[in-house]
Scaffold this motif. Sequence first.
Motif, PDB file in Angstrom:
ATOM      1  N   TRP A  70      -2.917  -2.669  10.705  1.00  0.00           N
ATOM      2  CA  TRP A  70      -3.328  -2.407   9.336  1.00  0.00           C
ATOM      3  C   TRP A  70      -3.511  -0.912   9.103  1.00  0.00           C
ATOM      4  O   TRP A  70      -3.011  -0.357   8.126  1.00  0.00           O
ATOM      5  CB  TRP A  70      -4.617  -3.156   9.029  1.00  0.00           C
ATOM      6  CG  TRP A  70      -5.167  -2.925   7.649  1.00  0.00           C
ATOM      7  CD1 TRP A  70      -6.118  -2.025   7.272  1.00  0.00           C
ATOM      8  CD2 TRP A  70      -4.782  -3.615   6.452  1.00  0.00           C
ATOM      9  NE1 TRP A  70      -6.367  -2.101   5.927  1.00  0.00           N
ATOM     10  CE2 TRP A  70      -5.564  -3.075   5.394  1.00  0.00           C
ATOM     11  CE3 TRP A  70      -3.875  -4.630   6.160  1.00  0.00           C
ATOM     12  CZ2 TRP A  70      -5.456  -3.522   4.070  1.00  0.00           C
ATOM     13  CZ3 TRP A  70      -3.769  -5.078   4.848  1.00  0.00           C
ATOM     14  CH2 TRP A  70      -4.544  -4.530   3.822  1.00  0.00           C
ATOM     15  N   GLU A  71      -4.215  -0.271   9.997  1.00  0.00           N
ATOM     16  CA  GLU A  71      -4.488   1.156   9.836  1.00  0.00           C
ATOM     17  C   GLU A  71      -3.239   2.001  10.046  1.00  0.00           C
ATOM     18  O   GLU A  71      -3.135   3.108   9.509  1.00  0.00           O
ATOM     19  CB  GLU A  71      -5.601   1.575  10.791  1.00  0.00           C
ATOM     20  CG  GLU A  71      -6.952   0.933  10.441  1.00  0.00           C
ATOM     21  CD  GLU A  71      -8.041   1.243  11.441  1.00  0.00           C
ATOM     22  OE1 GLU A  71      -7.709   1.801  12.525  1.00  0.00           O
ATOM     23  OE2 GLU A  71      -9.218   0.937  11.167  1.00  0.00           O
ATOM     24  N   GLY A  72      -2.285   1.473  10.800  1.00  0.00           N
ATOM     25  CA  GLY A  72      -1.044   2.209  11.029  1.00  0.00           C
ATOM     26  C   GLY A  72      -0.084   2.170   9.868  1.00  0.00           C
ATOM     27  O   GLY A  72       0.893   2.937   9.838  1.00  0.00           O
ATOM     28  N   GLY A  73      -0.312   1.254   8.917  1.00  0.00           N
ATOM     29  CA  GLY A  73       0.509   1.192   7.719  1.00  0.00           C
ATOM     30  C   GLY A  73       1.913   0.671   7.964  1.00  0.00           C
ATOM     31  O   GLY A  73       2.205   0.035   8.988  1.00  0.00           O
ATOM     32  N   ARG A  77       0.820  -1.222   0.000  1.00  0.00           N
ATOM     33  CA  ARG A  77       0.000   0.000   0.000  1.00  0.00           C
ATOM     34  C   ARG A  77       0.850   1.266   0.000  1.00  0.00           C
ATOM     35  O   ARG A  77       0.336   2.361  -0.264  1.00  0.00           O
ATOM     36  CB  ARG A  77      -0.943  -0.006   1.195  1.00  0.00           C
ATOM     37  CG  ARG A  77      -2.133  -0.959   1.031  1.00  0.00           C
ATOM     38  CD  ARG A  77      -3.085  -0.886   2.204  1.00  0.00           C
ATOM     39  NE  ARG A  77      -2.442  -1.291   3.438  1.00  0.00           N
ATOM     40  CZ  ARG A  77      -2.728  -0.776   4.632  1.00  0.00           C
ATOM     41  NH1 ARG A  77      -3.613   0.193   4.754  1.00  0.00           N
ATOM     42  NH2 ARG A  77      -2.114  -1.223   5.711  1.00  0.00           N
ATOM     43  N   ARG A 132      -6.234  -4.709  13.533  1.00  0.00           N
ATOM     44  CA  ARG A 132      -6.804  -3.490  12.944  1.00  0.00           C
ATOM     45  C   ARG A 132      -5.845  -2.310  13.115  1.00  0.00           C
ATOM     46  O   ARG A 132      -5.615  -1.526  12.180  1.00  0.00           O
ATOM     47  CB  ARG A 132      -8.154  -3.175  13.585  1.00  0.00           C
ATOM     48  CG  ARG A 132      -8.831  -1.928  13.003  1.00  0.00           C
ATOM     49  CD  ARG A 132     -10.166  -1.674  13.684  1.00  0.00           C
ATOM     50  NE  ARG A 132     -11.141  -2.668  13.304  1.00  0.00           N
ATOM     51  CZ  ARG A 132     -11.949  -2.573  12.249  1.00  0.00           C
ATOM     52  NH1 ARG A 132     -11.860  -1.514  11.445  1.00  0.00           N
ATOM     53  NH2 ARG A 132     -12.834  -3.506  11.987  1.00  0.00           N
ATOM     54  N   ALA A 133      -5.261  -2.189  14.311  1.00  0.00           N
ATOM     55  CA  ALA A 133      -4.341  -1.075  14.563  1.00  0.00           C
ATOM     56  C   ALA A 133      -3.110  -1.160  13.668  1.00  0.00           C
ATOM     57  O   ALA A 133      -2.647  -0.146  13.131  1.00  0.00           O
ATOM     58  CB  ALA A 133      -3.934  -1.061  16.033  1.00  0.00           C
ATOM     59  N   GLN A 149      -9.201  -6.752   3.962  1.00  0.00           N
ATOM     60  CA  GLN A 149      -9.593  -6.230   5.275  1.00  0.00           C
ATOM     61  C   GLN A 149     -10.662  -7.106   5.919  1.00  0.00           C
ATOM     62  O   GLN A 149     -10.650  -7.325   7.133  1.00  0.00           O
ATOM     63  CB  GLN A 149     -10.121  -4.800   5.132  1.00  0.00           C
ATOM     64  CG  GLN A 149      -9.052  -3.783   4.819  1.00  0.00           C
ATOM     65  CD  GLN A 149      -9.603  -2.380   4.707  1.00  0.00           C
ATOM     66  OE1 GLN A 149      -8.882  -1.439   4.432  1.00  0.00           O
ATOM     67  NE2 GLN A 149     -10.895  -2.217   4.901  1.00  0.00           N
TER      68      GLN A 149
END
Length: 693
Positions: free
Chosen positions: A494-497, A406, A491-492, A426
């Motif tokens: 994934w969202e943190g990249g 990403r 989730r954290a 996701q």
Amino acid sequence: MRHLALAASAAVLAFAAASGAQAEEGMWTFDNFPIARANQTLGTHIDQAWLDRVRLSSVKFGGCSAGIVSGEGLVMTNNHCVASCVANLSTQAVNYAETGFTPRSREEELKCPGGTAEILTDITDVTERMHAAGAGLEGQAFTQARDAESGRIEQEACAGDATTRCQVVSLYRGGQFKLYKYRRYTDVRLAFAPEDRAATFGGDLDNFSFPRFAIDAAFIRLYENDQPAVTPTHFKWNADKPVEGTPVFVSGSPGSTQRLLTMDQLTTIRDVVLPLDQLIASELRGRLIRFSEESEENAFIAMDPISGVENTYKRGRGRMAALVDPAFMRMKAEAEADFRGRYAALPNAAGSDPWAELATVQPIVRETYAAMALLEGGTGMGTTSVGGGSQLFSWARTLVRGAQERAKPSAERLPEYADSRLAAAQSGLFAERPVYPSLEQVRLEWWLSKTREWLTVDDPRVRGLLGQESPEGLWARLVEGTTLADPAVRRALWEGGLAAIEASNDPLIQYLLSIQDETRTVRADWEARVEAPTARASEQLAAARFAAYGDTVYPDATGTLRLTYGRIEGSDVPGQRFGAFTTFAGLWDRATGAPPFDVAPKLLAAKDRIDPDTVLDMAVSSDTIGGSSGSPVVNEAGELLGANFDSTVLTQRNAYGYDRNVNRSVIVTTSAVTAALRDVYGMERLVEELGVE
């Protein structure tokens, strides 16, 4: 005896394979279904409107198929297709596999963690765009250009719509490309499942066989906005006793066939792919059985995984039997000779030999398949999975790869992480599934020990995977230390990249980061030296097939919606002689009281309430393969008569070629499911919803 029986139909098969599909052969796409030929063969009168209703009533559920049966999102599939959902919702104290799942109201229907269901709404031809994208390119540049273009097409068609999914599908091994657009449901709830023993009566001994005595059926419900989905287009339930000889149609999403492969490619499957897959699967089965015998808790944990690996192994055994059968391989060779003769007569054939090009790729496949299958997966050829099927490994891999990819423009990413496909990644990542560390360690130890064994101790990639540790010590440390079982942690991350991933001190995340060079190199090599030249040559062969055989050619199965047809009938060839039906009377007669022929307790208790002449299962001469499980079986009126749940062992050669004499799909009937709902499990509310009087 088997070889003699199959040799009798080899000539018919050779003609069918050479000249295009005959009679009931073919897993046809809905935009190229041979309506006239089906009607002529069966004496039916279906039309395009009928096809549209069947398509919009058919559902893809995970790796299975299903059919909508009411206007309120109720869907029937197989019990083994909801086995993972049942396992995820169960505990050792409340084990729905043992008791059945019988909610008394819709409010008690429970969400399947990570479950998704899709309905195919549109098909668009994008062949010209996809062919243009790869024009003039070779190797990895070719595959990357094609992947980027498919991502762009998908994004253009479905961007910003969470209720749809778009997929560019390769058909005829690159001869055509179609954009499939789906209505996607991410809230899928379990509405009914019988006792597992009712659905799996006979166990592995009866698997891939007939007669069968299994109620392998279950119901899910599609929800949107926390309410049952409105589904006005659906199959009408027909609970009448089925009639032998009735024409039927089977609508489902068969996983993969390899009928269009050349003889050189089939030889590679026989000599390299299947032996590796079978040997590895057999050892995993043994390890899981040993694990299950260590305690009652382990037996509960391993029940669904054992069933899955046994099914995979037995299917592979049937396919291997086909490829070592001289009569079957002679039939395939004769069909190829006919095709090559027709190809040579085509105006543009001079100077081109796609068979020779594919032949030059095979030594590379033989050299690289084990590494690709074990370290990357996704070969499209076999069943071996990277990480040994470990859920924790899969999550860690998605997090690490997803973060790395990403950080790039969508067109430059690995295709599974293009913008158009992130929603699917996701969905699986955020699902709240139970994780059993003891099972995870069994799977991971097995995977790494097999990788070391096949690639050898001195392989630098193996040294990169293990360092100075043993498989047992490494995975004990990683499984014990990881926090990825917590969906909030996933989730954290994934969202943190990429920054969050690289800063993470989770040992499993750090491990996946450390092996990216080895695994990505394996994939890049495969794409450049195997995938690209194979796609190029296969594209030429596809064009030649169209020129030689016209529209009588159907594509290999690709996990996308297909329609096949046949009749309700038994079989009369040596090694496979049986009638069309089994009944509950046959179930009671077959039962011994000892596993695997012990009847489920609630089913046995209802014996006197069930008409013994009720048809339980039936055989159909349809063209199906793995992935067809749960496929709706419907009559000319569009009424549901049952759901496909298995096929006979001789049918496993169906991966490579259709033989009407031995091809038999095994169907659980709507009459049996009605009896189970009404007379065994007290699910009158579903019986009423199905419209049964």
